[in-house]
Design a protein around this motif. Structure first.
Motif, PDB file in Angstrom:
ATOM      1  N   LYS A 273       1.204  -2.486  -6.489  1.00  0.00           N
ATOM      2  CA  LYS A 273       2.083  -2.576  -7.665  1.00  0.00           C
ATOM      3  C   LYS A 273       2.641  -3.989  -7.736  1.00  0.00           C
ATOM      4  O   LYS A 273       2.713  -4.689  -6.725  1.00  0.00           O
ATOM      5  CB  LYS A 273       3.242  -1.576  -7.565  1.00  0.00           C
ATOM      6  CG  LYS A 273       2.805  -0.121  -7.577  1.00  0.00           C
ATOM      7  CD  LYS A 273       2.345   0.289  -8.942  1.00  0.00           C
ATOM      8  CE  LYS A 273       1.987   1.758  -8.981  1.00  0.00           C
ATOM      9  NZ  LYS A 273       1.375   2.135 -10.219  1.00  0.00           N
ATOM     10  N   THR A 274       3.073  -4.411  -8.906  1.00  0.00           N
ATOM     11  CA  THR A 274       3.598  -5.754  -9.094  1.00  0.00           C
ATOM     12  C   THR A 274       4.801  -6.014  -8.190  1.00  0.00           C
ATOM     13  O   THR A 274       4.886  -7.050  -7.545  1.00  0.00           O
ATOM     14  CB  THR A 274       3.991  -5.977 -10.570  1.00  0.00           C
ATOM     15  OG1 THR A 274       2.859  -5.689 -11.382  1.00  0.00           O
ATOM     16  CG2 THR A 274       4.441  -7.401 -10.800  1.00  0.00           C
ATOM     17  N   GLU A 275       5.731  -5.069  -8.137  1.00  0.00           N
ATOM     18  CA  GLU A 275       6.936  -5.286  -7.339  1.00  0.00           C
ATOM     19  C   GLU A 275       6.811  -4.687  -5.947  1.00  0.00           C
ATOM     20  O   GLU A 275       6.905  -5.391  -4.967  1.00  0.00           O
ATOM     21  CB  GLU A 275       8.152  -4.734  -8.056  1.00  0.00           C
ATOM     22  CG  GLU A 275       8.501  -5.561  -9.270  1.00  0.00           C
ATOM     23  CD  GLU A 275       9.897  -5.285  -9.767  1.00  0.00           C
ATOM     24  OE1 GLU A 275      10.742  -4.836  -8.985  1.00  0.00           O
ATOM     25  OE2 GLU A 275      10.133  -5.545 -10.959  1.00  0.00           O
ATOM     26  N   ASN A 276       6.637  -3.405  -5.842  1.00  0.00           N
ATOM     27  CA  ASN A 276       6.571  -2.738  -4.546  1.00  0.00           C
ATOM     28  C   ASN A 276       5.343  -1.830  -4.486  1.00  0.00           C
ATOM     29  O   ASN A 276       5.207  -0.912  -5.297  1.00  0.00           O
ATOM     30  CB  ASN A 276       7.830  -1.896  -4.295  1.00  0.00           C
ATOM     31  CG  ASN A 276       9.065  -2.752  -4.146  1.00  0.00           C
ATOM     32  OD1 ASN A 276       9.049  -3.737  -3.423  1.00  0.00           O
ATOM     33  ND2 ASN A 276      10.134  -2.381  -4.832  1.00  0.00           N
ATOM     34  N   ASP A 277       4.475  -2.101  -3.522  1.00  0.00           N
ATOM     35  CA  ASP A 277       3.312  -1.239  -3.323  1.00  0.00           C
ATOM     36  C   ASP A 277       3.770   0.174  -2.982  1.00  0.00           C
ATOM     37  O   ASP A 277       4.843   0.369  -2.408  1.00  0.00           O
ATOM     38  CB  ASP A 277       2.451  -1.757  -2.161  1.00  0.00           C
ATOM     39  CG  ASP A 277       1.882  -3.134  -2.406  1.00  0.00           C
ATOM     40  OD1 ASP A 277       1.762  -3.535  -3.586  1.00  0.00           O
ATOM     41  OD2 ASP A 277       1.557  -3.802  -1.416  1.00  0.00           O
ATOM     42  N   LEU A 278       2.937   1.164  -3.315  1.00  0.00           N
ATOM     43  CA  LEU A 278       3.212   2.550  -2.961  1.00  0.00           C
ATOM     44  C   LEU A 278       2.315   2.939  -1.788  1.00  0.00           C
ATOM     45  O   LEU A 278       1.136   3.215  -1.963  1.00  0.00           O
ATOM     46  CB  LEU A 278       2.958   3.468  -4.160  1.00  0.00           C
ATOM     47  CG  LEU A 278       3.798   3.188  -5.398  1.00  0.00           C
ATOM     48  CD1 LEU A 278       3.349   4.064  -6.554  1.00  0.00           C
ATOM     49  CD2 LEU A 278       5.273   3.421  -5.094  1.00  0.00           C
ATOM     50  N   THR A 279       2.881   2.912  -0.614  1.00  0.00           N
ATOM     51  CA  THR A 279       2.137   3.243   0.606  1.00  0.00           C
ATOM     52  C   THR A 279       2.103   4.756   0.767  1.00  0.00           C
ATOM     53  O   THR A 279       3.136   5.416   0.686  1.00  0.00           O
ATOM     54  CB  THR A 279       2.803   2.589   1.832  1.00  0.00           C
ATOM     55  OG1 THR A 279       2.798   1.173   1.643  1.00  0.00           O
ATOM     56  CG2 THR A 279       2.062   2.943   3.103  1.00  0.00           C
ATOM     57  N   PHE A 280       0.917   5.303   0.995  1.00  0.00           N
ATOM     58  CA  PHE A 280       0.828   6.754   1.149  1.00  0.00           C
ATOM     59  C   PHE A 280       0.070   7.195   2.380  1.00  0.00           C
ATOM     60  O   PHE A 280      -0.091   8.385   2.621  1.00  0.00           O
ATOM     61  CB  PHE A 280       0.220   7.408  -0.103  1.00  0.00           C
ATOM     62  CG  PHE A 280      -1.211   7.027  -0.347  1.00  0.00           C
ATOM     63  CD1 PHE A 280      -2.242   7.765   0.200  1.00  0.00           C
ATOM     64  CD2 PHE A 280      -1.521   5.918  -1.118  1.00  0.00           C
ATOM     65  CE1 PHE A 280      -3.562   7.400  -0.027  1.00  0.00           C
ATOM     66  CE2 PHE A 280      -2.829   5.557  -1.350  1.00  0.00           C
ATOM     67  CZ  PHE A 280      -3.859   6.301  -0.795  1.00  0.00           C
ATOM     68  N   GLY A 281      -0.385   6.266   3.210  1.00  0.00           N
ATOM     69  CA  GLY A 281      -1.069   6.689   4.417  1.00  0.00           C
ATOM     70  C   GLY A 281      -1.210   5.573   5.433  1.00  0.00           C
ATOM     71  O   GLY A 281      -1.204   4.386   5.079  1.00  0.00           O
ATOM     72  N   PHE A 282      -1.317   5.987   6.702  1.00  0.00           N
ATOM     73  CA  PHE A 282      -1.546   5.071   7.810  1.00  0.00           C
ATOM     74  C   PHE A 282      -2.568   5.706   8.749  1.00  0.00           C
ATOM     75  O   PHE A 282      -2.574   6.920   8.933  1.00  0.00           O
ATOM     76  CB  PHE A 282      -0.261   4.837   8.613  1.00  0.00           C
ATOM     77  CG  PHE A 282       0.852   4.255   7.813  1.00  0.00           C
ATOM     78  CD1 PHE A 282       0.905   2.901   7.553  1.00  0.00           C
ATOM     79  CD2 PHE A 282       1.865   5.065   7.324  1.00  0.00           C
ATOM     80  CE1 PHE A 282       1.943   2.355   6.812  1.00  0.00           C
ATOM     81  CE2 PHE A 282       2.903   4.537   6.585  1.00  0.00           C
ATOM     82  CZ  PHE A 282       2.939   3.178   6.324  1.00  0.00           C
ATOM     83  N   CYS A 283      -3.393   4.865   9.354  1.00  0.00           N
ATOM     84  CA  CYS A 283      -4.319   5.329  10.374  1.00  0.00           C
ATOM     85  C   CYS A 283      -4.244   4.372  11.562  1.00  0.00           C
ATOM     86  O   CYS A 283      -4.052   3.168  11.378  1.00  0.00           O
ATOM     87  CB  CYS A 283      -5.745   5.399   9.834  1.00  0.00           C
ATOM     88  SG  CYS A 283      -5.955   6.656   8.559  1.00  0.00           S
ATOM     89  N   PHE A 284      -4.421   4.926  12.764  1.00  0.00           N
ATOM     90  CA  PHE A 284      -4.227   4.172  13.987  1.00  0.00           C
ATOM     91  C   PHE A 284      -5.412   4.330  14.937  1.00  0.00           C
ATOM     92  O   PHE A 284      -6.342   5.092  14.660  1.00  0.00           O
ATOM     93  CB  PHE A 284      -2.950   4.646  14.696  1.00  0.00           C
ATOM     94  CG  PHE A 284      -1.724   4.436  13.873  1.00  0.00           C
ATOM     95  CD1 PHE A 284      -1.076   3.217  13.869  1.00  0.00           C
ATOM     96  CD2 PHE A 284      -1.219   5.452  13.087  1.00  0.00           C
ATOM     97  CE1 PHE A 284       0.047   2.998  13.104  1.00  0.00           C
ATOM     98  CE2 PHE A 284      -0.095   5.260  12.311  1.00  0.00           C
ATOM     99  CZ  PHE A 284       0.542   4.028  12.318  1.00  0.00           C
ATOM    100  N   LYS A 285      -5.303   3.645  16.049  1.00  0.00           N
ATOM    101  CA  LYS A 285      -6.319   3.695  17.102  1.00  0.00           C
ATOM    102  C   LYS A 285      -6.711   5.156  17.370  1.00  0.00           C
ATOM    103  O   LYS A 285      -5.860   6.024  17.477  1.00  0.00           O
ATOM    104  CB  LYS A 285      -5.750   3.065  18.372  1.00  0.00           C
ATOM    105  CG  LYS A 285      -6.684   3.120  19.541  1.00  0.00           C
ATOM    106  CD  LYS A 285      -6.055   2.496  20.769  1.00  0.00           C
ATOM    107  CE  LYS A 285      -7.027   2.641  21.936  1.00  0.00           C
ATOM    108  NZ  LYS A 285      -6.583   1.926  23.112  1.00  0.00           N
TER     109      LYS A 285
END
Length: 188
Positions: A61-73
């Protein structure tokens, strides 16, 4: 690659012949921190296993991204809906740290499905795990307060709290960074 074999061995009987076919298709890739793996509008061509590092999924997004997931080791990462449908992704994936991936491209995975006894089981298990992460998050957004979502994150996925910048955590639980700071202050 041993981590991947062990990952699957915990769920299915993976014989040497099937492993040979599967492992011959894997390609190791290394990425610096903040590398965009997939841009919005591109088709996802990879299913990747994280040997080291972390990746976030977000809508830019222009101002603040919308984070909806994370993946790890030790987890798989993919814009899986785009991967399956062969259509452009509505979101992006980006490394949060230096990251090492073992990648399978779409056509190689189709070949694994055809040539191995356990290929379809591997695909199903991977899809189920990705679905469960997504489903739990959606249910939490519907049922829990922001504070409850933060506490659950801390209990269920403590690596998020350690490895992910607060602005991405705030977006993930659906609050501003300032609101997350207030939550953290209240519960400490």
């Amino acid at each position: 690659m041993d981590e991947i074999r062990e990952y699957f061995r915990q769920m299915v009987d993976l014989d040497d012949a099937d492993w040979q076919v599967f492992s011959s298709k894997l390609k190791k890739s290394e990425y610096r921190k903040k590398t965009i793996l997939l841009k919005q509008g591109e088709v996802e061509n990879h299913l990747s296993f994280i040997e080291e590092g972390s990746v976030r999924l977000y809508v830019p997004k222009t101002e603040n991204d919308l984070t909806f997931g994370f993946c790890f080791k030790g987890e798989f990462i993919s814009a899986y809906d785009s991967f399956l449908t062969r259509s452009p992704s509505s979101y992006q994936t980006e490394t949060l740290t230096k990251t090492i991936l073992w990648r399978l491209d779409f056509n190689d995975l189709q070949d694994i499905y055809k040539r191995t006894k356990i290929g379809n089981a591997i695909g199903r298990i991977t899809a189920e795990r990705l679905f469960l992460i997504k489903s739990r998050r959606e249910q939490s957004l519907l049922d829990d307060t922001a504070e409850e979502r933060y506490l659950k994150l801390f209990a269920e996925r403590p690596q998020l709290i350690k490895e992910v910048p607060l602005k991405y955590l705030a977006s993930y639980i659906g609050v501003t960074p300032q609101a997350l700071s207030r939550i953290r202050k209240r519960i400490s």
